[in-house]
Design a protein around this motif. Structure first.
Motif, PDB file in Angstrom:
ATOM      1  N   HIS A   1       1.094  -1.018  -0.361  1.00 22.08           N
ATOM      2  CA  HIS A   1      -0.333  -0.020  -0.462  1.00 22.08           C
ATOM      3  C   HIS A   1       0.904   1.728   0.152  1.00 22.08           C
ATOM      4  O   HIS A   1       0.736   1.634  -0.641  1.00 22.08           O
ATOM      5  CB  HIS A   1      -1.351   0.085   0.766  1.00 22.08           C
ATOM      6  CG  HIS A   1      -2.705  -0.503   1.194  1.00 22.08           C
ATOM      7  ND1 HIS A   1      -2.983  -0.578  -0.110  1.00 22.08           N
ATOM      8  CD2 HIS A   1      -2.569  -2.384   2.209  1.00 22.08           C
ATOM      9  CE1 HIS A   1      -4.320  -1.322   0.454  1.00 22.08           C
ATOM     10  NE2 HIS A   1      -3.592  -2.579   1.077  1.00 22.08           N
ATOM     11  N   LEU A   2       1.982   0.833   0.694  1.00 20.00           N
ATOM     12  CA  LEU A   2       2.793   2.111   0.600  1.00 20.00           C
ATOM     13  C   LEU A   2       3.633   2.735  -0.573  1.00 20.00           C
ATOM     14  O   LEU A   2       3.917   3.671  -0.897  1.00 20.00           O
ATOM     15  CB  LEU A   2       3.771   2.368   2.044  1.00 20.00           C
ATOM     16  CG  LEU A   2       3.580   1.997   3.754  1.00 20.00           C
ATOM     17  CD1 LEU A   2       4.261   2.299   3.977  1.00 20.00           C
ATOM     18  CD2 LEU A   2       2.582   2.916   3.846  1.00 20.00           C
ATOM     19  N   THR A   3       4.466   1.470  -0.842  1.00 27.36           N
ATOM     20  CA  THR A   3       5.149   2.173  -2.852  1.00 27.36           C
ATOM     21  C   THR A   3       3.509   2.507  -3.451  1.00 27.36           C
ATOM     22  O   THR A   3       3.574   3.591  -4.040  1.00 27.36           O
ATOM     23  CB  THR A   3       4.766   0.578  -2.961  1.00 27.36           C
ATOM     24  OG1 THR A   3       5.541  -0.528  -2.150  1.00 27.36           O
ATOM     25  CG2 THR A   3       5.680   0.542  -4.214  1.00 27.36           C
ATOM     26  N   ILE A   4       2.145   1.526  -3.163  1.00 31.11           N
ATOM     27  CA  ILE A   4       1.566   2.462  -4.487  1.00 31.11           C
ATOM     28  C   ILE A   4       1.017   4.112  -3.799  1.00 31.11           C
ATOM     29  O   ILE A   4       1.233   4.899  -5.090  1.00 31.11           O
ATOM     30  CB  ILE A   4      -0.270   1.889  -3.703  1.00 31.11           C
ATOM     31  CG1 ILE A   4       0.391   0.445  -4.763  1.00 31.11           C
ATOM     32  CG2 ILE A   4      -1.242   2.634  -5.161  1.00 31.11           C
ATOM     33  CD1 ILE A   4      -1.133  -0.607  -4.376  1.00 31.11           C
ATOM     34  N   LEU A   5       1.116   4.504  -2.964  1.00 31.95           N
ATOM     35  CA  LEU A   5       0.863   5.767  -2.534  1.00 31.95           C
ATOM     36  C   LEU A   5       2.286   6.445  -2.255  1.00 31.95           C
ATOM     37  O   LEU A   5       1.849   7.813  -2.980  1.00 31.95           O
ATOM     38  CB  LEU A   5       0.606   5.540  -0.679  1.00 31.95           C
ATOM     39  CG  LEU A   5      -0.739   5.435  -0.717  1.00 31.95           C
ATOM     40  CD1 LEU A   5      -0.540   4.832   0.963  1.00 31.95           C
ATOM     41  CD2 LEU A   5      -1.370   6.117  -0.983  1.00 31.95           C
ATOM     42  N   THR A   6       3.458   5.526  -2.704  1.00 29.90           N
ATOM     43  CA  THR A   6       4.974   6.839  -3.114  1.00 29.90           C
ATOM     44  C   THR A   6       4.822   7.003  -4.154  1.00 29.90           C
ATOM     45  O   THR A   6       5.105   7.809  -5.083  1.00 29.90           O
ATOM     46  CB  THR A   6       5.593   5.807  -2.269  1.00 29.90           C
ATOM     47  OG1 THR A   6       6.028   5.093  -1.413  1.00 29.90           O
ATOM     48  CG2 THR A   6       6.492   6.580  -3.249  1.00 29.90           C
ATOM     49  N   ARG A   7       4.165   5.619  -5.240  1.00 30.79           N
ATOM     50  CA  ARG A   7       4.088   6.121  -6.999  1.00 30.79           C
ATOM     51  C   ARG A   7       3.186   6.860  -6.998  1.00 30.79           C
ATOM     52  O   ARG A   7       3.480   7.566  -8.426  1.00 30.79           O
ATOM     53  CB  ARG A   7       4.513   4.676  -8.005  1.00 30.79           C
ATOM     54  CG  ARG A   7       4.832   3.615  -7.138  1.00 30.79           C
ATOM     55  CD  ARG A   7       5.129   2.107  -8.096  1.00 30.79           C
ATOM     56  NE  ARG A   7       5.755   1.483  -8.456  1.00 30.79           N
ATOM     57  CZ  ARG A   7       6.307  -0.191  -7.941  1.00 30.79           C
ATOM     58  NH1 ARG A   7       4.567  -0.468  -8.061  1.00 30.79           N
ATOM     59  NH2 ARG A   7       6.612  -0.406  -7.151  1.00 30.79           N
TER      60      ARG A   7
END
Length: 110
Positions: free
Chosen positions: A48-54
């Motif tokens: 989830h954090l990766t998606i928010l970062t991207r």
């Protein structure tokens, strides 16, 4: 997704990611602290954090051995501007509009 706005809205579509953003409104948080209130694995939270970062909604940085998350409010600006465009018109009350049309259409032109 090539359009940044599409990426932002896709990231915002998930309730877990929206909850994470709400948590980060308060302050920067370590990844483990972000994961704490959720009943899912750290790996799932990391996705989830990766998606928010991207999407540019958060930034992650390593401080010592701890990875921290920080809200990036500018990423929401484009989405907010886009949504604001739909709020410029007053909602139409269809019942009132129907009554108006009946009155207008029933009067004889002079």
């Amino acid at each position: 997704m090539s359009d940044p706005l599409d990426t932002v809205f896709a990231a915002l579509a998930d309730p877990t990611r929206r909850a994470i953003l709400a948590m980060l409104l308060e302050d920067d948080m370590a990844v483990t602290d972000v994961a704490d209130p959720f009943e899912m694995s750290l790996a799932a939270i990391s996705k989830h954090l990766t998606i928010l970062t991207r999407a540019g909604l958060i930034a992650q940085e390593k401080r010592g051995r701890v990875k921290w998350c920080k809200l990036q409010p500018d990423a929401l600006r484009a989405a907010s501007v886009w949504m604001y465009g739909f709020g410029q018109f007053d909602p139409v009350n269809l019942d009132d509009f129907e009554k108006f049309l009946k009155v207008e259409l029933s009067t004889d032109p002079e």
